[in-house]
Design a protein around this motif. Sequence first.
Motif, PDB file in Angstrom:
ATOM      1  N   LEU A   1       2.239  18.899  21.986  1.00 60.26           N
ATOM      2  CA  LEU A   1       1.312  17.783  21.859  1.00 60.26           C
ATOM      3  C   LEU A   1       2.049  16.459  21.983  1.00 60.26           C
ATOM      4  CD1 LEU A   1      -1.883  17.582  20.666  1.00 60.26           C
ATOM      5  CD2 LEU A   1      -0.598  16.231  19.024  1.00 60.26           C
ATOM      6  N   GLY A   2       1.626  15.655  22.946  1.00 60.57           N
ATOM      7  CA  GLY A   2       2.275  14.362  23.165  1.00 60.57           C
ATOM      8  C   GLY A   2       1.976  13.375  22.051  1.00 60.57           C
ATOM      9  N   ALA A   3       2.986  13.067  21.265  1.00 57.89           N
ATOM     10  CA  ALA A   3       2.849  12.100  20.168  1.00 57.89           C
ATOM     11  C   ALA A   3       3.704  10.866  20.406  1.00 57.89           C
ATOM     12  CB  ALA A   3       3.240  12.760  18.836  1.00 57.89           C
ATOM     13  N   ILE A   4       4.271  10.747  21.612  1.00 57.92           N
ATOM     14  CA  ILE A   4       5.060   9.587  22.005  1.00 57.92           C
ATOM     15  C   ILE A   4       4.496   9.064  23.321  1.00 57.92           C
ATOM     16  CG2 ILE A   4       7.322   8.820  22.856  1.00 57.92           C
ATOM     17  CD1 ILE A   4       7.320   9.134  19.862  1.00 57.92           C
ATOM     18  N   ASP A   5       4.121   7.785  23.339  1.00 54.44           N
ATOM     19  CA  ASP A   5       3.545   7.139  24.515  1.00 54.44           C
ATOM     20  C   ASP A   5       4.673   6.752  25.479  1.00 54.44           C
ATOM     21  OD1 ASP A   5       2.134   5.662  26.349  1.00 54.44           O
ATOM     22  OD2 ASP A   5       1.225   4.303  24.896  1.00 54.44           O
ATOM     23  N   VAL A   6       4.610   7.265  26.706  1.00 52.23           N
ATOM     24  CA  VAL A   6       5.659   6.958  27.679  1.00 52.23           C
ATOM     25  C   VAL A   6       5.254   5.829  28.620  1.00 52.23           C
ATOM     26  CG1 VAL A   6       6.500   9.319  27.550  1.00 52.23           C
ATOM     27  CG2 VAL A   6       4.908   8.682  29.377  1.00 52.23           C
ATOM     28  N   ALA A   7       4.099   5.206  28.373  1.00 52.79           N
ATOM     29  CA  ALA A   7       3.641   4.109  29.217  1.00 52.79           C
ATOM     30  C   ALA A   7       4.002   2.752  28.639  1.00 52.79           C
ATOM     31  CB  ALA A   7       2.133   4.194  29.412  1.00 52.79           C
TER      32      ALA A   7
ATOM     33  N   SER B   1       0.980  22.058  27.387  1.00 56.38           N
ATOM     34  CA  SER B   1       1.493  20.728  27.063  1.00 56.38           C
ATOM     35  C   SER B   1       0.518  19.672  27.549  1.00 56.38           C
ATOM     36  CB  SER B   1       2.871  20.529  27.728  1.00 56.38           C
ATOM     37  OG  SER B   1       3.265  19.176  27.690  1.00 56.38           O
ATOM     38  N   LEU B   2       0.136  18.761  26.650  1.00 63.72           N
ATOM     39  CA  LEU B   2      -0.825  17.715  26.991  1.00 63.72           C
ATOM     40  C   LEU B   2      -0.444  16.398  26.353  1.00 63.72           C
ATOM     41  CD1 LEU B   2      -3.925  17.723  24.741  1.00 63.72           C
ATOM     42  CD2 LEU B   2      -2.196  19.481  24.425  1.00 63.72           C
ATOM     43  N   GLU B   3      -0.963  15.333  26.925  1.00 68.70           N
ATOM     44  CA  GLU B   3      -0.741  14.020  26.339  1.00 68.70           C
ATOM     45  C   GLU B   3      -1.820  13.724  25.302  1.00 68.70           C
ATOM     46  OE1 GLU B   3      -2.117  10.613  29.103  1.00 68.70           O
ATOM     47  OE2 GLU B   3      -1.418  12.199  30.445  1.00 68.70           O
ATOM     48  N   CYS B   4      -1.442  12.975  24.287  1.00 65.01           N
ATOM     49  CA  CYS B   4      -2.407  12.691  23.227  1.00 65.01           C
ATOM     50  C   CYS B   4      -2.364  11.223  22.802  1.00 65.01           C
ATOM     51  CB  CYS B   4      -2.142  13.598  22.025  1.00 65.01           C
ATOM     52  SG  CYS B   4      -3.270  13.304  20.645  1.00 65.01           S
ATOM     53  N   ILE B   5      -1.227  10.771  22.274  1.00 60.61           N
ATOM     54  CA  ILE B   5      -1.176   9.435  21.686  1.00 60.61           C
ATOM     55  C   ILE B   5      -1.533   8.364  22.721  1.00 60.61           C
ATOM     56  CG2 ILE B   5       1.305   9.144  22.103  1.00 60.61           C
ATOM     57  CD1 ILE B   5       1.422   7.616  19.423  1.00 60.61           C
ATOM     58  N   HIS B   6      -2.417   7.472  22.336  1.00 66.12           N
ATOM     59  CA  HIS B   6      -2.856   6.336  23.144  1.00 66.12           C
ATOM     60  C   HIS B   6      -3.512   6.750  24.456  1.00 66.12           C
ATOM     61  CE1 HIS B   6       0.394   3.747  20.936  1.00 66.12           C
ATOM     62  NE2 HIS B   6      -0.660   4.030  20.179  1.00 66.12           N
ATOM     63  N   SER B   7      -3.920   8.002  24.560  1.00 66.70           N
ATOM     64  CA  SER B   7      -4.727   8.413  25.707  1.00 66.70           C
ATOM     65  C   SER B   7      -6.180   8.449  25.249  1.00 66.70           C
ATOM     66  CB  SER B   7      -4.291   9.787  26.210  1.00 66.70           C
ATOM     67  OG  SER B   7      -4.798  10.813  25.375  1.00 66.70           O
ATOM     68  N   HIS B   8      -7.074   8.766  26.183  1.00 65.32           N
ATOM     69  CA  HIS B   8      -8.493   8.878  25.829  1.00 65.32           C
ATOM     70  C   HIS B   8      -8.924  10.341  25.801  1.00 65.32           C
ATOM     71  CE1 HIS B   8      -9.040   4.560  25.975  1.00 65.32           C
ATOM     72  NE2 HIS B   8      -8.525   4.525  27.198  1.00 65.32           N
ATOM     73  N   VAL B   9      -7.970  11.216  25.544  1.00 66.32           N
ATOM     74  CA  VAL B   9      -8.272  12.638  25.464  1.00 66.32           C
ATOM     75  C   VAL B   9      -8.858  12.948  24.081  1.00 66.32           C
ATOM     76  CG1 VAL B   9      -7.303  14.960  25.466  1.00 66.32           C
ATOM     77  CG2 VAL B   9      -6.438  13.252  27.084  1.00 66.32           C
ATOM     78  N   PRO B  10     -10.085  13.449  24.002  1.00 64.64           N
ATOM     79  CA  PRO B  10     -10.635  13.846  22.702  1.00 64.64           C
ATOM     80  C   PRO B  10      -9.819  15.004  22.128  1.00 64.64           C
ATOM     81  CG  PRO B  10     -12.368  13.678  24.361  1.00 64.64           C
ATOM     82  CD  PRO B  10     -11.060  13.637  25.087  1.00 64.64           C
ATOM     83  N   LEU B  11      -9.289  14.815  20.950  1.00 65.01           N
ATOM     84  CA  LEU B  11      -8.372  15.804  20.397  1.00 65.01           C
ATOM     85  C   LEU B  11      -9.038  17.143  20.151  1.00 65.01           C
ATOM     86  CD1 LEU B  11      -5.413  15.872  19.800  1.00 65.01           C
ATOM     87  CD2 LEU B  11      -5.880  15.134  17.460  1.00 65.01           C
ATOM     88  N   GLU B  12     -10.352  17.142  19.996  1.00 67.45           N
ATOM     89  CA  GLU B  12     -11.023  18.415  19.744  1.00 67.45           C
ATOM     90  C   GLU B  12     -10.952  19.353  20.956  1.00 67.45           C
ATOM     91  OE1 GLU B  12     -14.416  15.488  20.848  1.00 67.45           O
ATOM     92  OE2 GLU B  12     -12.571  15.463  19.653  1.00 67.45           O
ATOM     93  N   LEU B  13     -10.598  18.835  22.128  1.00 70.08           N
ATOM     94  CA  LEU B  13     -10.439  19.710  23.293  1.00 70.08           C
ATOM     95  C   LEU B  13      -9.328  20.726  23.096  1.00 70.08           C
ATOM     96  CD1 LEU B  13     -10.886  17.284  26.342  1.00 70.08           C
ATOM     97  CD2 LEU B  13     -12.596  18.693  25.176  1.00 70.08           C
ATOM     98  N   VAL B  14      -8.402  20.432  22.179  1.00 68.94           N
ATOM     99  CA  VAL B  14      -7.329  21.381  21.894  1.00 68.94           C
ATOM    100  C   VAL B  14      -7.900  22.686  21.345  1.00 68.94           C
ATOM    101  CG1 VAL B  14      -5.206  21.744  20.549  1.00 68.94           C
ATOM    102  CG2 VAL B  14      -5.683  19.517  21.556  1.00 68.94           C
ATOM    103  N   GLU B  15      -9.084  22.631  20.760  1.00 65.95           N
ATOM    104  CA  GLU B  15      -9.726  23.863  20.280  1.00 65.95           C
ATOM    105  C   GLU B  15      -9.909  24.875  21.404  1.00 65.95           C
ATOM    106  OE1 GLU B  15     -10.632  25.097  17.464  1.00 65.95           O
ATOM    107  OE2 GLU B  15     -10.532  23.429  16.047  1.00 65.95           O
ATOM    108  N   LEU B  16     -10.020  24.382  22.633  1.00 69.75           N
ATOM    109  CA  LEU B  16     -10.256  25.264  23.770  1.00 69.75           C
ATOM    110  C   LEU B  16      -9.054  26.151  24.086  1.00 69.75           C
ATOM    111  CD1 LEU B  16     -12.075  22.724  26.131  1.00 69.75           C
ATOM    112  CD2 LEU B  16     -13.122  24.531  24.742  1.00 69.75           C
TER     113      LEU B  16
END
Length: 349
Positions: free
Chosen positions: A274-280, A251-266
């Motif tokens: 996949l976090g698609a809702i911003d909790v901030a 489980s990782l955060e995604c939306i509105h973060s600075h995480v490069p989505l291609e890291l999910v390939e790892l």
Amino acid sequence: MSTLLPTAIVGSLPKPSWLAEPEKLWSPWQLDGAALVEGKQDALRAAVHEQERAGIDIVSDGEQTRQHFVTTFIEHLDGIDQQRKETVRIRDRYDAAVPTVVGAVGRPAPVFVDDARFLRSQTDRPIKWALPGPMTMIDTLSDQHYKSREKLAWEFATILNQEARELEAAGVDIIQFDEPAFTVFHDEVQDWGVAALERAAEGLRAETVVHICYGYGIEANNRWKETLGAEWRQYEQSFPLLQQSSIDIVSLECIHSHVPLELVELIRGKKVMLGAIDVATETVETPEEVAEVLRRALDHVDADKLIPSTNCGMAPLARGAALSKLSALAAGAGIVRAELAGLTAPIAR
């Protein structure tokens, strides 16, 4: 489960104001005694209703019966003096006065099992329960007994495994371990952190999740994230290890973060929450915004392994905003689900 793109929340939902002060972490209970027990169950029942009403597929307790995702579990363990406070550095970010480990840690009785059994009685949908991970637990204490982060983590892993097995027996389908410390202590993650996590999950038939986020709800976390630059690549350290681990879901955060989505390939081959809702923010995403995040994710994770979720827990948010975000999550997943069904539908002749 057979549903394509099943939705879930990572952890907490805001508590109703009659149970605890709204929009506040570690909010004290407004009730006590038998009234508190009843109030917690009423809040849990409401959380289930709201998730089902919004269209969430994998239902959780919303952490309605606990004040904090780590400390509530720790408070029920032997060997920890809750009154003896020592100042420690939490995740290398901020100082806090925390309880002290003064003897051998142990679990004299189940902690969440009765609550999980009650959750199971409230819904026919798959249910998920979150526990703190071993590394995040040791980072929330002052250890004056073991004098070794690794030794204490292995003790906690055994205790967590005991709790997880009983949660499974109570009907929990998915057991989640929260390890935000994995974004910080990269050498320890490699040396023993993943192994301790696997010990916590050992022998479970229920699916297992590790949730790794960058922290929410306090200013120290916000300041730390501002130092990470344009790309947050900490997952690059832990994901290859987790891809080879026995943990089923990452489980990782995604939306509105600075995480490069291609890291999910790892973690290709694992299921991905996949976090698609911003909790901030209390700004509610549109279904289309959620759908766009999921579409981009599908370049890196197979559709049958994608679980749309929130970035993290939502305890500090206004209750109305959080519940609206649940509906947006379900609606956005529905859009992409329909698109995928259209792609795989037989061609009319």
